[in-house]
Motif scaffolding. Structure first.
Motif, PDB file in Angstrom:
ATOM      1  N   ASN A   1       1.014  -1.176   0.070  1.00  0.00           N
ATOM      2  CA  ASN A   1       0.029  -0.096  -0.026  1.00  0.00           C
ATOM      3  C   ASN A   1       0.763   1.233  -0.087  1.00  0.00           C
ATOM      4  N   GLN A   2       0.293   2.474   0.562  1.00  0.00           N
ATOM      5  CA  GLN A   2       1.173   3.685   0.340  1.00  0.00           C
ATOM      6  C   GLN A   2       1.254   4.073   1.876  1.00  0.00           C
ATOM      7  N   LEU A   3       1.370   3.384   2.612  1.00  0.00           N
ATOM      8  CA  LEU A   3       1.667   3.680   4.147  1.00  0.00           C
ATOM      9  C   LEU A   3       2.811   4.177   4.478  1.00  0.00           C
ATOM     10  N   GLU A   4       3.044   5.373   5.343  1.00  0.00           N
ATOM     11  CA  GLU A   4       4.142   5.704   5.523  1.00  0.00           C
ATOM     12  C   GLU A   4       4.568   6.000   7.144  1.00  0.00           C
ATOM     13  N   GLU A   5       3.406   5.499   7.832  1.00  0.00           N
ATOM     14  CA  GLU A   5       3.600   5.355   9.383  1.00  0.00           C
ATOM     15  C   GLU A   5       2.540   4.327   9.918  1.00  0.00           C
ATOM     16  N   VAL A   6       2.902   3.866  11.040  1.00  0.00           N
ATOM     17  CA  VAL A   6       1.968   2.796  11.568  1.00  0.00           C
ATOM     18  C   VAL A   6       1.549   3.322  12.811  1.00  0.00           C
ATOM     19  N   SER A   7       0.176   3.809  12.575  1.00  0.00           N
ATOM     20  CA  SER A   7      -0.805   4.139  13.699  1.00  0.00           C
ATOM     21  C   SER A   7      -2.267   3.764  13.490  1.00  0.00           C
ATOM     22  N   GLY A   8      -2.835   3.759  14.335  1.00  0.00           N
ATOM     23  CA  GLY A   8      -4.125   3.531  14.341  1.00  0.00           C
ATOM     24  C   GLY A   8      -4.764   2.073  14.519  1.00  0.00           C
ATOM     25  N   LEU A   9      -3.817   1.306  15.075  1.00  0.00           N
ATOM     26  CA  LEU A   9      -4.079   0.017  15.446  1.00  0.00           C
ATOM     27  C   LEU A   9      -4.210  -0.129  16.882  1.00  0.00           C
ATOM     28  N   GLU A  10      -4.427   0.915  17.657  1.00  0.00           N
ATOM     29  CA  GLU A  10      -4.859   0.996  19.216  1.00  0.00           C
ATOM     30  C   GLU A  10      -6.158   0.153  19.178  1.00  0.00           C
ATOM     31  N   GLY A  11      -6.271  -0.658  20.235  1.00  0.00           N
ATOM     32  CA  GLY A  11      -7.596  -1.236  20.279  1.00  0.00           C
ATOM     33  C   GLY A  11      -7.780  -2.755  19.618  1.00  0.00           C
ATOM     34  N   LEU A  12      -6.740  -3.253  18.908  1.00  0.00           N
ATOM     35  CA  LEU A  12      -6.706  -4.313  18.242  1.00  0.00           C
ATOM     36  C   LEU A  12      -5.928  -5.435  18.990  1.00  0.00           C
ATOM     37  N   HIS A  13      -6.589  -5.542  20.117  1.00  0.00           N
ATOM     38  CA  HIS A  13      -5.844  -6.740  21.272  1.00  0.00           C
ATOM     39  C   HIS A  13      -5.904  -8.001  20.668  1.00  0.00           C
ATOM     40  N   SER A  14      -6.609  -8.470  19.875  1.00  0.00           N
ATOM     41  CA  SER A  14      -6.436  -9.951  19.288  1.00  0.00           C
ATOM     42  C   SER A  14      -5.619 -10.005  18.061  1.00  0.00           C
ATOM     43  N   LEU A  15      -5.065  -8.903  17.462  1.00  0.00           N
ATOM     44  CA  LEU A  15      -4.272  -8.989  16.389  1.00  0.00           C
ATOM     45  C   LEU A  15      -2.806  -9.828  16.690  1.00  0.00           C
ATOM     46  N   GLU A  16      -2.770 -10.904  15.775  1.00  0.00           N
ATOM     47  CA  GLU A  16      -1.689 -11.711  16.002  1.00  0.00           C
ATOM     48  C   GLU A  16      -0.654 -11.556  14.915  1.00  0.00           C
ATOM     49  N   VAL A  17      -1.339 -11.397  13.504  1.00  0.00           N
ATOM     50  CA  VAL A  17      -0.354 -11.231  12.307  1.00  0.00           C
ATOM     51  C   VAL A  17      -0.699  -9.903  11.825  1.00  0.00           C
ATOM     52  N   LEU A  18       0.384  -9.193  11.553  1.00  0.00           N
ATOM     53  CA  LEU A  18       0.240  -7.875  10.800  1.00  0.00           C
ATOM     54  C   LEU A  18       1.346  -7.816   9.745  1.00  0.00           C
ATOM     55  N   ASN A  19       0.834  -7.736   8.570  1.00  0.00           N
ATOM     56  CA  ASN A  19       1.828  -7.610   7.235  1.00  0.00           C
ATOM     57  C   ASN A  19       1.689  -6.225   6.717  1.00  0.00           C
ATOM     58  N   LEU A  20       2.976  -5.563   6.890  1.00  0.00           N
ATOM     59  CA  LEU A  20       3.091  -4.380   6.411  1.00  0.00           C
ATOM     60  C   LEU A  20       4.234  -4.194   5.335  1.00  0.00           C
ATOM     61  N   ALA A  21       4.550  -5.170   4.626  1.00  0.00           N
ATOM     62  CA  ALA A  21       5.617  -5.442   3.710  1.00  0.00           C
ATOM     63  C   ALA A  21       5.202  -4.542   2.402  1.00  0.00           C
ATOM     64  N   SER A  22       6.282  -3.813   1.918  1.00  0.00           N
ATOM     65  CA  SER A  22       6.082  -2.996   0.756  1.00  0.00           C
ATOM     66  C   SER A  22       5.218  -1.947   0.763  1.00  0.00           C
ATOM     67  N   ASN A  23       5.633  -1.015   1.924  1.00  0.00           N
ATOM     68  CA  ASN A  23       4.863   0.043   2.071  1.00  0.00           C
ATOM     69  C   ASN A  23       6.224   1.332   2.091  1.00  0.00           C
ATOM     70  N   ARG A  24       5.794   2.502   2.430  1.00  0.00           N
ATOM     71  CA  ARG A  24       6.691   3.484   2.450  1.00  0.00           C
ATOM     72  C   ARG A  24       6.891   3.823   3.976  1.00  0.00           C
ATOM     73  N   LEU A  25       7.140   3.076   4.563  1.00  0.00           N
ATOM     74  CA  LEU A  25       7.126   3.247   6.172  1.00  0.00           C
ATOM     75  C   LEU A  25       8.234   4.236   6.516  1.00  0.00           C
ATOM     76  N   THR A  26       8.194   5.052   7.195  1.00  0.00           N
ATOM     77  CA  THR A  26       9.287   5.937   7.809  1.00  0.00           C
ATOM     78  C   THR A  26       9.278   5.914   9.311  1.00  0.00           C
ATOM     79  N   GLN A  27       7.954   5.623  10.051  1.00  0.00           N
ATOM     80  CA  GLN A  27       7.993   5.785  11.450  1.00  0.00           C
ATOM     81  C   GLN A  27       7.142   5.003  11.998  1.00  0.00           C
ATOM     82  N   ALA A  28       7.105   4.401  13.185  1.00  0.00           N
ATOM     83  CA  ALA A  28       5.912   3.747  13.946  1.00  0.00           C
ATOM     84  C   ALA A  28       5.673   4.616  14.941  1.00  0.00           C
ATOM     85  N   GLY A  29       4.381   4.678  15.335  1.00  0.00           N
ATOM     86  CA  GLY A  29       3.881   5.400  16.645  1.00  0.00           C
ATOM     87  C   GLY A  29       2.731   6.029  17.015  1.00  0.00           C
TER      88      GLY A  29
END
Length: 128
Positions: free
Chosen positions: A100-128
């Motif tokens: 996708n075109q993601l540049e940052e990882v946010s907005g995953l708060e509240g996903l307490h059951s999440l076990e697998v997260l695939n963020l490969a091939s994005n434009r990630l520069t920061q997490a938070g």
């Protein structure tokens, strides 16, 4: 050479093929959570795959807010640039946002059951 005797054979072989392609071209695109799914099915849905649909935002997915039992969501190869609108998916265990075109990882708060997260091939520069 007379082609007229071959007409029934050609007609028999190619008409069904032409008819099939005609139907495929004429079939209107279908929204994954719209008319083909009964309203009760939306509430029961546990898996949803919308890869390569041209989605720019998760909020573009009509009816996602009703998929409370969703455990698998595949949004691979879209144009999503921002993660939002997933906090109500408390049972979500696997999320694919690769390519996708993601540049940052946010907005995953509240996903307490999440076990697998695939963020490969994005434009990630920061997490938070």
């Amino acid at each position: 050479f007379d082609i007229l005797p071959l007409f029934p054979v050609v007609h028999f072989l190619f008409f069904p093929l032409f008819f099939f392609f005609f139907l495929m071209i004429r079939r209107p695109p279908r929204s994954p959570l719209s008319s083909s799914s009964a309203a009760s099915d939306v509430y029961k849905r546990q898996e949803l795959a919308l890869f390569d649909e041209g989605l720019a935002s998760i909020s573009d997915i009509a009816g996602l807010d009703h998929c409370l039992r969703l455990s698998y969501l595949n949004l691979h190869s879209n144009k999503i640039y921002h993660i939002s609108g997933l906090s109500h998916l408390a049972l979500l265990r696997e999320l694919n946002l690769s390519s996708n075109q993601l540049e940052e990882v946010s907005g995953l708060e509240g996903l307490h059951s999440l076990e697998v997260l695939n963020l490969a091939s994005n434009r990630l520069t920061q997490a938070g």
